[in-house]
Design an enzyme around this catalytic site. Structure first.
Site, PDB file in Angstrom:
ATOM      1  N   TYR A  19     114.132 -11.712   4.827  1.00 37.69           N
ATOM      2  CA  TYR A  19     114.435 -13.069   5.077  1.00 37.69           C
ATOM      3  C   TYR A  19     114.742 -13.609   3.808  1.00 37.69           C
ATOM      4  O   TYR A  19     114.291 -14.603   3.239  1.00 37.69           O
ATOM      5  CB  TYR A  19     113.347 -13.669   5.725  1.00 37.69           C
ATOM      6  CG  TYR A  19     112.877 -13.309   6.878  1.00 37.69           C
ATOM      7  CD1 TYR A  19     113.727 -13.706   7.985  1.00 37.69           C
ATOM      8  CD2 TYR A  19     111.938 -12.452   7.452  1.00 37.69           C
ATOM      9  CE1 TYR A  19     113.498 -13.463   9.494  1.00 37.69           C
ATOM     10  CE2 TYR A  19     111.704 -12.037   8.781  1.00 37.69           C
ATOM     11  CZ  TYR A  19     112.548 -12.656   9.744  1.00 37.69           C
ATOM     12  OH  TYR A  19     112.135 -12.033  11.016  1.00 37.69           O
ATOM     13  N   TYR A 146     108.532 -16.907  18.877  1.00 36.05           N
ATOM     14  CA  TYR A 146     108.927 -15.821  17.985  1.00 36.05           C
ATOM     15  C   TYR A 146     108.392 -14.359  18.732  1.00 36.05           C
ATOM     16  O   TYR A 146     107.125 -14.285  18.659  1.00 36.05           O
ATOM     17  CB  TYR A 146     108.560 -15.865  16.552  1.00 36.05           C
ATOM     18  CG  TYR A 146     108.879 -14.869  15.785  1.00 36.05           C
ATOM     19  CD1 TYR A 146     110.061 -14.589  15.135  1.00 36.05           C
ATOM     20  CD2 TYR A 146     107.979 -13.601  15.431  1.00 36.05           C
ATOM     21  CE1 TYR A 146     110.577 -13.256  14.447  1.00 36.05           C
ATOM     22  CE2 TYR A 146     108.286 -12.632  14.590  1.00 36.05           C
ATOM     23  CZ  TYR A 146     109.499 -12.435  14.166  1.00 36.05           C
ATOM     24  OH  TYR A 146     109.770 -11.182  13.583  1.00 36.05           O
ATOM     25  N   ASP A 240     102.191 -12.302  24.279  1.00 32.78           N
ATOM     26  CA  ASP A 240     102.256 -11.920  22.792  1.00 32.78           C
ATOM     27  C   ASP A 240     101.195 -12.286  22.035  1.00 32.78           C
ATOM     28  O   ASP A 240     101.320 -13.503  21.537  1.00 32.78           O
ATOM     29  CB  ASP A 240     103.561 -11.988  22.358  1.00 32.78           C
ATOM     30  CG  ASP A 240     103.940 -11.634  20.943  1.00 32.78           C
ATOM     31  OD1 ASP A 240     102.949 -11.181  20.501  1.00 32.78           O
ATOM     32  OD2 ASP A 240     105.036 -11.494  20.513  1.00 32.78           O
ATOM     33  N   LYS A 269      99.569  -6.896  14.065  1.00 33.03           N
ATOM     34  CA  LYS A 269      98.979  -7.643  12.971  1.00 33.03           C
ATOM     35  C   LYS A 269      97.677  -7.303  12.658  1.00 33.03           C
ATOM     36  O   LYS A 269      97.162  -6.389  11.973  1.00 33.03           O
ATOM     37  CB  LYS A 269      99.137  -9.142  13.062  1.00 33.03           C
ATOM     38  CG  LYS A 269     100.642  -9.326  13.154  1.00 33.03           C
ATOM     39  CD  LYS A 269     100.986 -10.810  12.552  1.00 33.03           C
ATOM     40  CE  LYS A 269     102.637 -10.824  12.244  1.00 33.03           C
ATOM     41  NZ  LYS A 269     103.452 -11.204  13.214  1.00 33.03           N
TER      42      LYS A 269
END
Ligand code: PLP
Length: 420
Positions: A19, A146, A240, A269
């Site tokens: 990014y 996202y 999610d 994560k």
């Protein structure tokens, strides 16, 4: 600043950063080591971490319990293929996750990255219907969400996040709508889902918080309404929890606050305590049963090379030990109170649109985000690692952070935003 190490000078010409507009971005900072809630730079400066390495390092860095478990696993076996062979760390992890997750979420497919676990969940949903003799090729997804960076997951991100414009024609054509936030919107959503149900394999959403979309919160009822609409329309529900899982919002999983059982849950994560790449898609019994057959074509057609990585699973088991041994709900509640008290003054500053806190997530949203990029070095000067994005300055600290260190993070935000 002291001069950078040789490895930095020589290697930075060959690395491609995420990014990042490589032409205009300020150079990245070389890191030497981590410990607890601190990141040590190559020149010796220490930064208190307000981000937890993209929300993963829940127990802080280099936690001795996780390090010891990984060292022991490293000696025995760092990795072994998972086709035709299985090992204790993966099977223990699967059983533990089944016990921790609500309802009959009982079958774990263990992969490496979050995006891949979402791809697996989507594939499970599509093949679930194929195995039942139905072809359903679409997913319903929500504005602001996202779910990853691969082409399949980009197609269920917010169009802006997935850069749908840029990749027009390459991304699967799914059905985008707004998250229902009131009983009226829930009714409209249920009607929308019913009409489209013959084409829709699953609805996918982030629970309670849209993370990468700008840390936007929604009530637990939203998840209940989606679950009800999915049941009524005969559509599967994928939740999610890659960002929200493992106490970030105050409970082990965000879905615990809604009391719902999705058909598939994705985790990553903080799953490994932020130590190794590891992800999992956990499915309910009814999903697994649709694949359980004498027909080999009904098997789940997926298998990453490094799936169920033994070292990663050992880290995840050690991370779960810590969640079980210590009262993380209390830790997060204390963080939440402190964030509320110490970020509240930002609400009175010019250019601040809102201040919001949920669990160990503290957000200051700005009216005008044009100067955000220039704030980044100011945080480093104050000895903290805080990375504003979109129109927010936010904290997702390690859940083990002490009040004094958290105070340094919140005062850095107050000072930087007020220009003092
Ligand atoms: C980070 C994230 C992902 C993607 O995980 P990766 O490991 O970066 O591929 C997917 N969904 C959510 C909600 C995330 O926060």
């Amino acid at each position: 600043m002291a001069s950078s190490p040789t490895w930095f000078e020589e290697g930075v010409e060959h690395i491609w950063l995420p990014y990042t507009q490589m032409k205009t971005a300020t150079p990245p900072l070389p890191v030497k080591s981590t410990d607890g809630v601190r990141i040590t730079l190559a020149d010796g400066r220490e930064l208190i971490d307000g981000i937890s390495s993209w929300w993963a390092a829940a127990h802080g860095y280099n936690h001795p319990h996780i390090m010891d478990a990984m060292k022991a696993q490293l000696e025995a076996m760092p990795h072994c293929m998972f086709g035709g062979l299985v090992h204790e760390p993966a099977l223990r992890l699967s059983k533990r996750l089944a016990n921790l997750l609500p309802g009959d979420l009982n079958r774990a497919f263990i992969a490496e990255s979050g995006s891949v676990s979402v791809e697996v969940a989507m594939k499970m949903a599509a093949q679930y219907f194929i195995n039942k003799g139905e072809k359903r090729s679409k997913f319903v997804h929500f504005r602001g969400t996202y779910h990853g960076d691969t082409l399949g997951t980009m197609a269920v991100c917010d169009p802006e996040e997935g850069m749908h414009g840029l990749f027009k024609g390459m991304l699967a054509d799914n059905l985008l709508t707004d998250l229902p936030r009131s009983p009226e919107e829930a009714e409209r959503f249920a009607a929308f889902l019913k009409v489209n149900a013959p084409d829709v394999a699953a609805v996918i959403t982030e629970p309670l918080v849209q993370g990468a979309g700008g840390m936007v919160f929604h009530p637990a009822e939203t998840l209940q309404w989606i679950r009800q609409a999915c049941d009524a329309a005969g559509v599967l529900m994928i939740v999610d929890e890659i960002f929200t899982g493992f106490y970030r919002t105050g409970t082990m999983f965000a879905i615990d606050q809604a009391g719902i059982v999705p058909d598939m849950v994705t985790l990553s994560k903080a799953l490994s305590g932020g130590v190794t790449p590891l992800s999992v898609c956990v499915a309910r019994d009814a999903i697994f049963d649709a694949f359980y057959d004498d027909d080999p074509m009904k098997a789940l057609m997926h298998g990453p090379t490094y799936m169920a990585h033994a070292l990663g699973c050992a880290a995840a088991n050690a991370s779960l030990d810590l969640f079980e041994q210590e009262d993380y709900a209390a830790k997060v509640e204390a963080i939440q109170h402190q964030l509320m008290a110490e970020l509240a003054p930002c609400g009175f500053m010019a250019n601040v649109k809102s201040v919001r806190v949920k669990g160990a997530i503290g957000v200051v949203q700005l009216e005008d985000a044009s100067g955000l990029e220039q704030l980044k070095p100011l945080f480093v000067e104050k000895g903290v690692w805080i990375r504003p994005f979109r129109d927010i300055v936010y904290l997702t600290p390690p859940l083990v952070i002490e009040p004094d260190d958290l105070g340094v993070l919140t005062s850095a935000i107050r000072e930087v935003l007020s220009g003092t």
